[in-house]
Scaffold this motif. Structure first.
Motif, PDB file in Angstrom:
ATOM      1  N   ARG A 187       8.167   7.501  -3.633  1.00  0.00           N
ATOM      2  CA  ARG A 187       7.836   6.210  -3.017  1.00  0.00           C
ATOM      3  C   ARG A 187       7.440   5.135  -4.044  1.00  0.00           C
ATOM      4  O   ARG A 187       6.616   4.275  -3.783  1.00  0.00           O
ATOM      5  N   GLU A 194       8.350   1.444  -2.952  1.00  0.00           N
ATOM      6  CA  GLU A 194       7.385   0.914  -1.982  1.00  0.00           C
ATOM      7  C   GLU A 194       6.084   0.521  -2.671  1.00  0.00           C
ATOM      8  O   GLU A 194       5.507  -0.525  -2.380  1.00  0.00           O
ATOM      9  N   ARG A 195       5.607   1.339  -3.586  1.00  0.00           N
ATOM     10  CA  ARG A 195       4.365   1.024  -4.307  1.00  0.00           C
ATOM     11  C   ARG A 195       4.509  -0.246  -5.152  1.00  0.00           C
ATOM     12  O   ARG A 195       3.581  -1.028  -5.261  1.00  0.00           O
ATOM     13  N   ARG A 253       6.578  -2.777  -4.491  1.00  0.00           N
ATOM     14  CA  ARG A 253       6.617  -3.917  -3.570  1.00  0.00           C
ATOM     15  C   ARG A 253       5.214  -4.256  -3.057  1.00  0.00           C
ATOM     16  O   ARG A 253       4.796  -5.406  -3.077  1.00  0.00           O
ATOM     17  N   VAL A 254       4.492  -3.252  -2.612  1.00  0.00           N
ATOM     18  CA  VAL A 254       3.138  -3.486  -2.089  1.00  0.00           C
ATOM     19  C   VAL A 254       2.226  -3.968  -3.219  1.00  0.00           C
ATOM     20  O   VAL A 254       1.419  -4.885  -3.034  1.00  0.00           O
ATOM     21  N   GLY A 255       2.363  -3.365  -4.378  1.00  0.00           N
ATOM     22  CA  GLY A 255       1.535  -3.762  -5.527  1.00  0.00           C
ATOM     23  C   GLY A 255       1.775  -5.204  -5.948  1.00  0.00           C
ATOM     24  O   GLY A 255       0.837  -5.936  -6.240  1.00  0.00           O
ATOM     25  N   SER A 256       3.042  -5.629  -5.942  1.00  0.00           N
ATOM     26  CA  SER A 256       3.327  -7.013  -6.336  1.00  0.00           C
ATOM     27  C   SER A 256       2.797  -8.004  -5.310  1.00  0.00           C
ATOM     28  O   SER A 256       2.335  -9.085  -5.665  1.00  0.00           O
ATOM     29  N   LEU A 257       2.848  -7.615  -4.039  1.00  0.00           N
ATOM     30  CA  LEU A 257       2.282  -8.490  -3.003  1.00  0.00           C
ATOM     31  C   LEU A 257       0.763  -8.576  -3.141  1.00  0.00           C
ATOM     32  O   LEU A 257       0.181  -9.646  -3.039  1.00  0.00           O
ATOM     33  N   GLY A 258       0.133  -7.419  -3.366  1.00  0.00           N
ATOM     34  CA  GLY A 258      -1.323  -7.404  -3.507  1.00  0.00           C
ATOM     35  C   GLY A 258      -1.799  -8.139  -4.747  1.00  0.00           C
ATOM     36  O   GLY A 258      -2.834  -8.794  -4.744  1.00  0.00           O
ATOM     37  N   SER A 298       9.633  -4.338  -7.804  1.00  0.00           N
ATOM     38  CA  SER A 298       9.322  -4.977  -6.526  1.00  0.00           C
ATOM     39  C   SER A 298      10.384  -6.006  -6.168  1.00  0.00           C
ATOM     40  O   SER A 298      10.640  -6.272  -5.001  1.00  0.00           O
TER      41      SER A 298
END
Length: 146
Positions: free
Chosen positions: A82, A85-86, A88-93, A111
Motif C-alpha cells: 500500500r 496509498e501512503r 497520496r495520503v502523506g502528500s495531502l497531509g 503521490s
C-alpha cells in the motif's frame, strides 16, 4: 546705470541675507528629513524581509516535519504494501505537490499520478536507484527534498 541709495542698498543686503538664511535652513532641514526617511524606509524593508523570511521558514518547517513523520512511520512499521496509498495520503497531509519513495528493489511510488505509472507505481523503465534524490537519500540516511 543708476546708483542705489543707502536705504535701497540696505534693503537689498537684508533681503539677500534673509534669502541665504532661509535657503540654507531649508536645505539643511531637507537633508535631515531625507536621511531620516531613508533610514525609516531601510528599516521597514529589513523588518518586512525578516517577517516574510520567518513565514517562509515556518511554512517549510511544517512541510519538513510532516514528511519526516511519514518517513519515521515507514521506518518504525516496515510497510510491505500500500505504498501508493501512503504517498497520496502523506502528500495531502503534508500539503506537498508530490511525495515519492524508492526501494532497493527498484520500485518507486509517488503521490503524483505520472503518465505511464500504474496506480502511482513506477513502470519498469523508471528505476529510482539511478536518480540523484535516491542516491543522496541512501548516502545521507535522511530525507532528501528536491
Amino acid at each position: 546705470m543708476k546708483q542705489l541709495g543707502f536705504k535701497q542698498v540696505l534693503l537689498v543686503a537684508v533681503s539677500v541675507i534673509i534669502a541665504i538664511s532661509v535657503g540654507s535652513a531649508n536645505y539643511l532641514s531637507y537633508q535631515s528629513k531625507k536621511e531620516a526617511l531613508t533610514d525609516t524606509i531601510y528599516q521597514s524593508t529589513q523588518d518586512r524581509i525578516r517577517i516574510e523570511g520567518n513565514k517562509v521558514e515556518t511554512y517549510l518547517e511544517a512541510k519538513t516535519q510532516a514528511v519526516a513523520k511519514i518517513a519515521t512511520d515507514y521506518r518504525q512499521n516496515n510497510y510491505q504494501d500500500r505504498h501508493a496509498e501512503r504517498m497520496r495520503v502523506g502528500s495531502l497531509g503534508a500539503d506537498v505537490a508530490n511525495l515519492m519513495i524508492g526501494f532497493d528493489n527498484g520500485d518507486a511510488y509517488a503521490s503524483f499520478d505520472y503518465p505511464g505509472w500504474d496506480n502511482h507505481k513506477s513502470p519498469p523503465s523508471y528505476d529510482p536507484r539511478s536518480k540523484a534524490w535516491y542516491k543522496e537519500g541512501k548516502r545521507s540516511g535522511s530525507l532528501v527534498y528536491t
